[in-house]
Enzyme design. Sequence first.
Site, PDB file in Angstrom:
ATOM      1  N   HIS A  72       0.847  -1.199   0.000  1.00 37.64           N
ATOM      2  CA  HIS A  72       0.000   0.000   0.000  1.00 37.64           C
ATOM      3  C   HIS A  72       0.883   1.250   0.000  1.00 37.64           C
ATOM      4  O   HIS A  72       1.764   1.385   0.832  1.00 37.64           O
ATOM      5  CB  HIS A  72      -0.914   0.016   1.233  1.00 37.64           C
ATOM      6  CG  HIS A  72      -2.148  -0.803   1.053  1.00 37.64           C
ATOM      7  ND1 HIS A  72      -3.339  -0.534   1.698  1.00 37.64           N
ATOM      8  CD2 HIS A  72      -2.388  -1.891   0.276  1.00 37.64           C
ATOM      9  CE1 HIS A  72      -4.255  -1.414   1.331  1.00 37.64           C
ATOM     10  NE2 HIS A  72      -3.701  -2.259   0.483  1.00 37.64           N
ATOM     11  N   TYR A 200      -8.976   5.588   7.858  1.00 33.97           N
ATOM     12  CA  TYR A 200      -9.092   5.883   9.289  1.00 33.97           C
ATOM     13  C   TYR A 200     -10.089   7.034   9.408  1.00 33.97           C
ATOM     14  O   TYR A 200      -9.832   8.122   8.886  1.00 33.97           O
ATOM     15  CB  TYR A 200      -7.748   6.335   9.863  1.00 33.97           C
ATOM     16  CG  TYR A 200      -6.698   5.245   9.960  1.00 33.97           C
ATOM     17  CD1 TYR A 200      -5.903   4.911   8.866  1.00 33.97           C
ATOM     18  CD2 TYR A 200      -6.499   4.550  11.159  1.00 33.97           C
ATOM     19  CE1 TYR A 200      -4.935   3.919   8.958  1.00 33.97           C
ATOM     20  CE2 TYR A 200      -5.527   3.556  11.265  1.00 33.97           C
ATOM     21  CZ  TYR A 200      -4.754   3.238  10.160  1.00 33.97           C
ATOM     22  OH  TYR A 200      -3.806   2.252  10.259  1.00 33.97           O
ATOM     23  N   PRO A 292      -3.916   0.189  18.839  1.00 29.45           N
ATOM     24  CA  PRO A 292      -3.675  -0.282  17.472  1.00 29.45           C
ATOM     25  C   PRO A 292      -3.769   0.800  16.391  1.00 29.45           C
ATOM     26  O   PRO A 292      -3.460   0.527  15.220  1.00 29.45           O
ATOM     27  CB  PRO A 292      -4.762  -1.348  17.256  1.00 29.45           C
ATOM     28  CG  PRO A 292      -5.794  -1.083  18.285  1.00 29.45           C
ATOM     29  CD  PRO A 292      -5.120  -0.428  19.431  1.00 29.45           C
ATOM     30  N   LYS A 296       1.275  -0.371  15.041  1.00 26.38           N
ATOM     31  CA  LYS A 296       2.680  -0.484  15.442  1.00 26.38           C
ATOM     32  C   LYS A 296       3.022  -1.730  16.269  1.00 26.38           C
ATOM     33  O   LYS A 296       4.193  -2.098  16.369  1.00 26.38           O
ATOM     34  CB  LYS A 296       3.075   0.747  16.278  1.00 26.38           C
ATOM     35  CG  LYS A 296       3.193   2.022  15.477  1.00 26.38           C
ATOM     36  CD  LYS A 296       4.536   2.092  14.760  1.00 26.38           C
ATOM     37  CE  LYS A 296       4.531   3.072  13.622  1.00 26.38           C
ATOM     38  NZ  LYS A 296       4.099   2.526  12.337  1.00 26.38           N
ATOM     39  N   TYR A 383       4.340   6.383  10.312  1.00 22.01           N
ATOM     40  CA  TYR A 383       3.455   5.275   9.935  1.00 22.01           C
ATOM     41  C   TYR A 383       4.223   4.178   9.202  1.00 22.01           C
ATOM     42  O   TYR A 383       4.003   2.989   9.455  1.00 22.01           O
ATOM     43  CB  TYR A 383       2.293   5.793   9.071  1.00 22.01           C
ATOM     44  CG  TYR A 383       1.190   4.779   8.886  1.00 22.01           C
ATOM     45  CD1 TYR A 383       0.153   4.668   9.817  1.00 22.01           C
ATOM     46  CD2 TYR A 383       1.184   3.899   7.798  1.00 22.01           C
ATOM     47  CE1 TYR A 383      -0.853   3.722   9.668  1.00 22.01           C
ATOM     48  CE2 TYR A 383       0.180   2.952   7.641  1.00 22.01           C
ATOM     49  CZ  TYR A 383      -0.837   2.872   8.577  1.00 22.01           C
ATOM     50  OH  TYR A 383      -1.829   1.931   8.427  1.00 22.01           O
TER      51      TYR A 383
HETATM   52  P1  RFL Z   1       1.443 -12.217  21.405  1.00 13.74           P
HETATM   53  O1  RFL Z   1       0.945 -12.205  20.001  1.00 13.74           O
HETATM   54  O2  RFL Z   1       0.473 -11.853  22.476  1.00 13.74           O
HETATM   55  O3  RFL Z   1       2.047 -13.664  21.685  1.00 13.74           O
HETATM   56  C1  RFL Z   1       2.429 -14.074  22.975  1.00 13.74           C
HETATM   57  C2  RFL Z   1       2.356 -15.580  23.033  1.00 13.74           C
HETATM   58  O4  RFL Z   1       2.769 -16.000  24.332  1.00 13.74           O
HETATM   59  C3  RFL Z   1       1.860 -16.983  24.816  1.00 13.74           C
HETATM   60  N1  RFL Z   1       1.903 -16.977  26.287  1.00 13.74           N
HETATM   61  C4  RFL Z   1       2.569 -17.886  27.016  1.00 13.74           C
HETATM   62  N2  RFL Z   1       3.322 -18.933  26.670  1.00 13.74           N
HETATM   63  C5  RFL Z   1       3.884 -19.656  27.674  1.00 13.74           C
HETATM   64  N3  RFL Z   1       3.705 -19.370  29.001  1.00 13.74           N
HETATM   65  C6  RFL Z   1       2.938 -18.343  29.382  1.00 13.74           C
HETATM   66  N4  RFL Z   1       2.765 -18.071  30.676  1.00 13.74           N
HETATM   67  C7  RFL Z   1       2.348 -17.523  28.363  1.00 13.74           C
HETATM   68  N5  RFL Z   1       1.550 -16.431  28.391  1.00 13.74           N
HETATM   69  C8  RFL Z   1       1.293 -16.117  27.127  1.00 13.74           C
HETATM   70  C9  RFL Z   1       0.516 -16.569  24.237  1.00 13.74           C
HETATM   71  O5  RFL Z   1      -0.411 -17.654  24.179  1.00 13.74           O
HETATM   72  C10 RFL Z   1       0.941 -16.088  22.851  1.00 13.74           C
HETATM   73  O6  RFL Z   1       0.920 -17.128  21.898  1.00 13.74           O
HETATM   74  O7  RFL Z   1       2.701 -11.249  21.581  1.00 13.74           O
HETATM   75  P2  RFL Z   1       3.901 -10.941  20.544  1.00 13.74           P
HETATM   76  O8  RFL Z   1       4.439 -12.193  19.948  1.00 13.74           O
HETATM   77  O9  RFL Z   1       4.818 -10.011  21.245  1.00 13.74           O
HETATM   78  O10 RFL Z   1       3.189 -10.172  19.324  1.00 13.74           O
HETATM   79  C11 RFL Z   1       2.603  -8.900  19.500  1.00 13.74           C
HETATM   80  C12 RFL Z   1       1.469  -8.707  18.510  1.00 13.74           C
HETATM   81  O11 RFL Z   1       0.599  -9.827  18.586  1.00 13.74           O
HETATM   82  C13 RFL Z   1       0.686  -7.419  18.783  1.00 13.74           C
HETATM   83  O12 RFL Z   1       1.561  -6.361  19.099  1.00 13.74           O
HETATM   84  C14 RFL Z   1      -0.150  -6.973  17.568  1.00 13.74           C
HETATM   85  O13 RFL Z   1      -1.166  -7.902  17.285  1.00 13.74           O
HETATM   86  C15 RFL Z   1      -0.786  -5.604  17.830  1.00 13.74           C
HETATM   87  N6  RFL Z   1      -1.700  -5.178  16.753  1.00 13.74           N
HETATM   88  C16 RFL Z   1      -1.200  -4.615  15.588  1.00 13.74           C
HETATM   89  N7  RFL Z   1       0.129  -4.497  15.402  1.00 13.74           N
HETATM   90  C17 RFL Z   1       0.620  -4.013  14.211  1.00 13.74           C
HETATM   91  O14 RFL Z   1       1.836  -3.887  14.081  1.00 13.74           O
HETATM   92  N8  RFL Z   1      -0.211  -3.639  13.180  1.00 13.74           N
HETATM   93  C18 RFL Z   1      -1.555  -3.737  13.295  1.00 13.74           C
HETATM   94  O15 RFL Z   1      -2.247  -3.459  12.316  1.00 13.74           O
HETATM   95  C19 RFL Z   1      -2.106  -4.211  14.543  1.00 13.74           C
HETATM   96  N9  RFL Z   1      -3.432  -4.335  14.701  1.00 13.74           N
HETATM   97  C20 RFL Z   1      -3.084  -5.319  16.915  1.00 13.74           C
HETATM   98  C21 RFL Z   1      -3.928  -4.875  15.852  1.00 13.74           C
HETATM   99  C22 RFL Z   1      -3.627  -5.884  18.066  1.00 13.74           C
HETATM  100  C23 RFL Z   1      -5.000  -6.015  18.181  1.00 13.74           C
HETATM  101  N10 RFL Z   1      -5.492  -6.625  19.363  1.00 13.74           N
HETATM  102  C24 RFL Z   1      -6.458  -7.649  19.376  1.00 13.74           C
HETATM  103  C25 RFL Z   1      -4.854  -6.356  20.621  1.00 13.74           C
HETATM  104  C26 RFL Z   1      -5.301  -4.982  15.969  1.00 13.74           C
HETATM  105  C27 RFL Z   1      -5.848  -5.523  17.146  1.00 13.74           C
HETATM  106  C28 RFL Z   1      -7.355  -5.571  17.245  1.00 13.74           C
HETATM  107  C1  PHB Z   2      -5.938  -4.345  10.762  1.00 14.94           C
HETATM  108  O1  PHB Z   2      -6.105  -4.538   9.549  1.00 14.94           O
HETATM  109  O2  PHB Z   2      -6.250  -5.198  11.599  1.00 14.94           O
HETATM  110  C2  PHB Z   2      -5.393  -3.055  11.219  1.00 14.94           C
HETATM  111  C3  PHB Z   2      -4.888  -2.171  10.289  1.00 14.94           C
HETATM  112  C4  PHB Z   2      -4.397  -0.935  10.707  1.00 14.94           C
HETATM  113  C5  PHB Z   2      -4.410  -0.615  12.052  1.00 14.94           C
HETATM  114  C6  PHB Z   2      -4.883  -1.522  12.988  1.00 14.94           C
HETATM  115  C7  PHB Z   2      -5.385  -2.754  12.572  1.00 14.94           C
HETATM  116  O3  PHB Z   2      -3.955   0.597  12.451  1.00 14.94           O
END
Ligand code: RFL
Ligand code: PHB
Length: 388
Positions: A72, A200, A292, A296, A383
Amino acid sequence: MRTQVAIVGAGPSGLLLGALLHRHGIDNVIVEQRSGDYVLSRIRAGVLEQVMVDLMDEAGVGARMHREGLPHDGFEMAFDHDRLRIDLHGLTGKRVMVYGQTEVTRDLMDHRAQAGLQTVYEADGVRLEGWEGTRPAVVFQHGGREQRLEADFIAGCDGFHGVCRRTPPPDAVHTFEKVYPFGWLGLLADTPPVHHELIYGSSGRGFTLASMRSHTRSRYYLQCRLDEKVEDWSDEAFWAELRRRLPADAAEHLVTGPSLEKSIAPLRSFVAEPMRFGRLFLAGDAAHIVPPTGAKGLNLAAGDVGLLARALAEHYAGSDEGLDGYSARALKRVWKAERFSWWFTMLMHQFPENGGFGLRVQRAEFDFLCQSRAAQQALAENYVGLPL
Ligand code: RFL
Ligand code: PHB
């Protein structure tokens, strides 16, 4: 069991770290509390920065991402009835890649299986021992008995609710937190996205984000109250509210359909300092959370493990400079992403408690963005992601 680096958590941080270490010839084992299917069922991030794309390539797992991901060049902002396109590529020379976290995770899991690297899923009662000294170990229950994984180092990649950050004594960990008074209700559907770029949107009814996973799969979010429950939102109610919040010309193109997934996520800014305790290193959501809005979280996680993998490789080659500097270096980048994510969140969401003054300041900020290429450039630079 013995390995060089014991990784706690098989989210994107743990899996990417494992793949990068493998590239450097460093043996590692991942211990994860959930099943592989459960990890793959979590719908989260969608936007990858160039730094993350490069790390996937460096780990040797980028082929499908380049085939199926959507580069994108920009995104749209909508403020009430006004629109502004942020020309990421024109302003920075860089672009982002739309490729779901689920797909990143799947690619990394497949690679791990092919490389014969060990992952212990469904490990219960994970705890750390000896991280202050020279003989750290991860201890857990698996298959009905206690197991002990000894290692040179432990990487705490176990997310915000994990055990690693809570292992050092509380007075050794300094935390900084901001909780926002709302959440995001997300919906995933096999319908064509409403627009070819992300939108957004800020409307009087609350924030909305129109995102996607592919040309045929959409991801939408609505700002919602923290006391709302997913069960309170039928698909019909979600689509009707989305239509009200989207700019009129986009709403006209909205295609609706049954949801594949719906969930509510609270919004939070959080940092734990430092990111190193003896032989325990924190990475990703275990150490920091961003709302989110700036896309990042996953990208910061990738940045951490990129630095950590390099530092561990240097250690085995004879220098501890990288390991000694890891926490300070990672935190510098983390705080810039925290600032940006907070700023973008404050600009785009409804904060009724801030009254008319708050609303007019948000409007003035948007108007300034519209007229100032410098302001757009600052937004775009953040971004697309700051260099490692
Ligand atoms: P995770 O993905 O939470 O993985 C951690 C893993 O550790 C396990 N765990 C354990 N394992 C052993 N012993 C324990 N005691 C444990 N406790 C937990 C868990 O089961 C899991 O498998 O962390 P990690 O790897 O640091 O990754 C981080 C990302 O997942 C997170 O930052 C992103 O998803 C955030 N996020 C976004 N980030 C972006 O860069 N771009 C995006 O567009 C974006 N959109 C989002 C998002 C997060 C969202 N939510 C649901 C919070 C959109 C949403 C809605
Ligand atoms: C997503 O597609 O899940 C998404 C994209 C951009 C954001 C957050 C989440 O800033």
